[in-house]
Scaffold this motif. Structure first.
Motif, short mmCIF file in Angstrom:
data_model
loop_
_atom_site.label_atom_id
_atom_site.label_comp_id
_atom_site.label_asym_id
_atom_site.label_seq_id
_atom_site.Cartn_x
_atom_site.Cartn_y
_atom_site.Cartn_z
N LYS A 135 -24.02 20.55 28.06
CA LYS A 135 -24.82 21.21 27.04
C LYS A 135 -24.25 20.93 25.65
CE LYS A 135 -26.19 25.05 30.07
NZ LYS A 135 -26.18 26.52 30.24
N VAL A 136 -25.15 20.75 24.68
CA VAL A 136 -24.73 20.54 23.30
C VAL A 136 -24.16 21.84 22.74
CG1 VAL A 136 -25.49 19.94 20.98
CG2 VAL A 136 -26.42 18.70 22.93
N VAL A 137 -22.98 21.77 22.14
CA VAL A 137 -22.30 22.97 21.65
C VAL A 137 -21.71 22.72 20.27
CG1 VAL A 137 -21.72 23.77 23.98
CG2 VAL A 137 -20.13 22.27 22.73
N ARG A 138 -21.28 23.80 19.64
CA ARG A 138 -20.48 23.72 18.42
C ARG A 138 -19.04 23.49 18.84
NH1 ARG A 138 -17.56 27.09 14.80
NH2 ARG A 138 -17.96 26.59 12.60
N ALA A 139 -18.33 22.62 18.12
CA ALA A 139 -16.96 22.30 18.53
C ALA A 139 -16.01 22.29 17.34
CB ALA A 139 -16.93 20.94 19.22
N ARG A 140 -14.80 22.66 17.63
CA ARG A 140 -13.70 22.52 16.65
C ARG A 140 -12.69 21.57 17.27
NH1 ARG A 140 -10.32 26.81 13.08
NH2 ARG A 140 -12.08 26.33 11.71
N THR A 141 -12.39 20.49 16.56
CA THR A 141 -11.52 19.47 17.14
C THR A 141 -10.41 19.07 16.18
OG1 THR A 141 -11.54 17.29 18.23
CG2 THR A 141 -12.90 17.53 16.29
N ALA A 142 -9.31 18.64 16.74
CA ALA A 142 -8.17 18.22 15.93
C ALA A 142 -8.47 16.89 15.26
CB ALA A 142 -6.93 18.10 16.81
N MET A 143 -7.89 16.68 14.10
CA MET A 143 -8.01 15.40 13.41
C MET A 143 -6.66 15.00 12.83
SD MET A 143 -9.97 16.28 9.82
CE MET A 143 -9.33 17.56 8.69
N SER A 144 -6.45 13.69 12.79
CA SER A 144 -5.27 13.11 12.16
C SER A 144 -5.78 11.99 11.27
CB SER A 144 -4.31 12.57 13.21
OG SER A 144 -3.17 11.97 12.62
N VAL A 145 -5.47 12.04 9.98
CA VAL A 145 -6.08 11.14 9.00
C VAL A 145 -5.01 10.42 8.19
CG1 VAL A 145 -7.66 11.03 7.02
CG2 VAL A 145 -8.05 12.72 8.82
N ARG A 146 -5.25 9.13 7.94
CA ARG A 146 -4.37 8.37 7.06
C ARG A 146 -5.10 8.03 5.76
NH1 ARG A 146 0.33 5.40 6.98
NH2 ARG A 146 0.68 5.68 9.21
N LEU A 147 -4.54 8.46 4.63
CA LEU A 147 -5.03 8.07 3.32
C LEU A 147 -4.22 6.86 2.84
CD1 LEU A 147 -5.53 11.19 1.01
CD2 LEU A 147 -7.23 9.94 2.33
N VAL A 148 -4.89 5.94 2.17
CA VAL A 148 -4.22 4.78 1.61
C VAL A 148 -4.56 4.67 0.14
CG1 VAL A 148 -4.20 2.24 1.57
CG2 VAL A 148 -4.02 3.44 3.74
N ALA A 149 -3.56 4.42 -0.67
CA ALA A 149 -3.75 4.21 -2.11
C ALA A 149 -3.36 2.77 -2.44
CB ALA A 149 -2.88 5.17 -2.91
N THR A 150 -4.26 2.06 -3.11
CA THR A 150 -3.98 0.69 -3.53
C THR A 150 -4.11 0.60 -5.04
OG1 THR A 150 -6.30 0.12 -3.09
CG2 THR A 150 -4.69 -0.39 -1.37
N ARG A 151 -3.26 -0.22 -5.63
CA ARG A 151 -3.21 -0.33 -7.07
C ARG A 151 -4.07 -1.48 -7.57
NH1 ARG A 151 2.37 -0.96 -10.63
NH2 ARG A 151 1.48 -0.43 -12.67
N ASN A 152 -4.84 -1.22 -8.62
CA ASN A 152 -5.64 -2.25 -9.27
C ASN A 152 -4.74 -3.01 -10.23
OD1 ASN A 152 -7.36 -3.68 -11.09
ND2 ASN A 152 -9.06 -2.33 -10.52
N GLU B 128 0.85 -1.18 0.00
CA GLU B 128 0.00 0.00 0.00
C GLU B 128 0.89 1.23 0.00
OE1 GLU B 128 -3.74 -1.70 2.67
OE2 GLU B 128 -2.38 -0.22 3.52
N SER B 129 0.30 2.34 -0.32
CA SER B 129 1.00 3.61 -0.17
C SER B 129 0.10 4.53 0.63
CB SER B 129 1.31 4.23 -1.54
OG SER B 129 2.02 5.43 -1.37
N SER B 130 0.68 5.26 1.55
CA SER B 130 -0.17 6.10 2.39
C SER B 130 0.55 7.37 2.83
CB SER B 130 -0.63 5.32 3.62
OG SER B 130 0.41 5.23 4.56
N MET B 131 -0.24 8.25 3.40
CA MET B 131 0.29 9.44 4.03
C MET B 131 -0.62 9.80 5.20
SD MET B 131 -0.80 12.82 1.85
CE MET B 131 0.00 12.30 0.34
N VAL B 132 -0.04 10.43 6.20
CA VAL B 132 -0.80 10.92 7.34
C VAL B 132 -0.77 12.44 7.30
CG1 VAL B 132 -0.94 11.05 9.86
CG2 VAL B 132 -0.36 8.89 8.76
N PHE B 133 -1.92 13.06 7.43
CA PHE B 133 -1.98 14.52 7.49
C PHE B 133 -2.88 14.93 8.65
CE2 PHE B 133 -5.24 13.09 4.55
CZ PHE B 133 -6.37 13.77 4.97
N THR B 134 -2.78 16.17 9.05
CA THR B 134 -3.52 16.65 10.21
C THR B 134 -4.31 17.92 9.87
OG1 THR B 134 -1.56 17.88 10.94
CG2 THR B 134 -1.88 15.67 11.86
N GLY B 135 -5.20 18.28 10.77
CA GLY B 135 -6.00 19.48 10.57
C GLY B 135 -7.03 19.63 11.67
#
Length: 282
Positions: free
Chosen positions: A85-102, A32-39
């Motif tokens: 109480k229910v509120v609006r929130a801004r939260t950190a995220m860290s995501v891994r994308l994966v690319a697979t070849r057909n 697989e090929s991947s990358m991790v990015f944040t936001g």
């Protein structure tokens, strides 16, 4: 055109990596090929996502925004709360994308494989105090056997590591099935042995301040020469099997397990907002 250039670059990377495989066809198919990015992601009181931002967007390929636009349109979280109480929130995220070849037509499928949301305040979770990097096994370094070990540590109230395990080992070398198993075991053993000597500063406030222990995930990289891929760059690897440990008490620690960047300490447990819809936006 930018998208086309991205696919060409990715294909070249896969071909270059496979050129040294020496006929290890079965192992190459697992690549697989991947990358991790944040936001950051903005969650409305009803749980839907109203927007997101990416860290260092100029360093990321255009496909990242394309995939994130598609996914975040369908994401729904458990409504965030503050002081009951229910509120609006801004939260950190860290995501891994994966690319697979057909294998049939040579195209690539890109998907979100895992993600972490939320980040405890510094005083609410363990912070690294003395995390000496584990020693790179000589036999692995000489053979250019490199990869990343995802280590889970159990930190006691004195800040010392009570136990540690290698949850997963992703290798950036191609060998026979037996060879891959041997390199995973070699790197995992070195990472765990090193982790047992680590010490942490423990939480001083928050809901878990009186917990008997804390669980943290720490990625440990063993790389020759250039080191791990830079932020925003694709990295080819062979994913290893995911393991668990009896002392996890049956906890499912797999969520977002490899969506963590090198050099960080990430909580294992019920931290951050809970995503209720499919991660990839399908």
């Amino acid at each position: 055109m930018k998208g086309k250039h991205w696919f060409i670059a990715l294909a070249v990377m896969f071909l270059a990596t496979g050129a040294h495989a020496g006929g290890k066809a079965a192992v190459r198919k697992q690549m697989e090929s991947s990358m991790v990015f944040t936001g950051m992601v903005d969650i409305e009181p009803d749980g839907h996502v109203s927007g997101y931002t990416l860290d260092r967007p100029g360093a990321l390929p255009p496909v990242v925004q394309k995939v994130m636009d598609r996914a975040t349109k369908t994401w729904t979280f458990e409504p965030p709360k503050a002081d009951g109480k229910v509120v609006r929130a801004r939260t950190a995220m860290s995501v891994r994308l994966v690319a697979t070849r057909n294998a049939e037509d040579g195209t690539f499928a890109v998907r979100i494989a895992s993600a972490n949301f939320g980040r405890p305040a510094k005083e609410e979770f363990v912070v690294g105090k003395a995390l000496t990097p584990p020693r790179y096994p000589k036999v692995a370094a000489m053979s250019h056997a490199s990869g990343t070990v995802y280590v889970i540590v159990r930190v006691g109230r004195d800040g010392r590591v009570e136990d540690a395990m290698a949850e997963q080992v992703n290798l950036t070398v191609i060998d026979s099935e037996n060879g891959m198993k041997r390199w995973r075991e070699t790197l995992a053993r070195a990472a765990v042995e090193g982790a047992r000597s680590w010490t942490f500063d423990v939480p001083t406030r928050g809901e878990d301040v009186d917990a008997p222990f804390w669980l943290a995930r720490v990625p440990v990289s063993f790389h020759v020469n250039n080191g791990p891929a830079a932020y925003g760059q694709w990295e080819a690897y062979i994913p290893g099997p995911r393991e668990s440990a009896p002392w996890l008490g049956g906890m499912d620690a797999s969520l977002g397990s490899d969506a963590v960047a090198d050099g960080g300490i990430y909580p294992v447990g019920n931290y951050g907002p809970k995503l209720l819809t499919p991660l990839d936006g399908a």
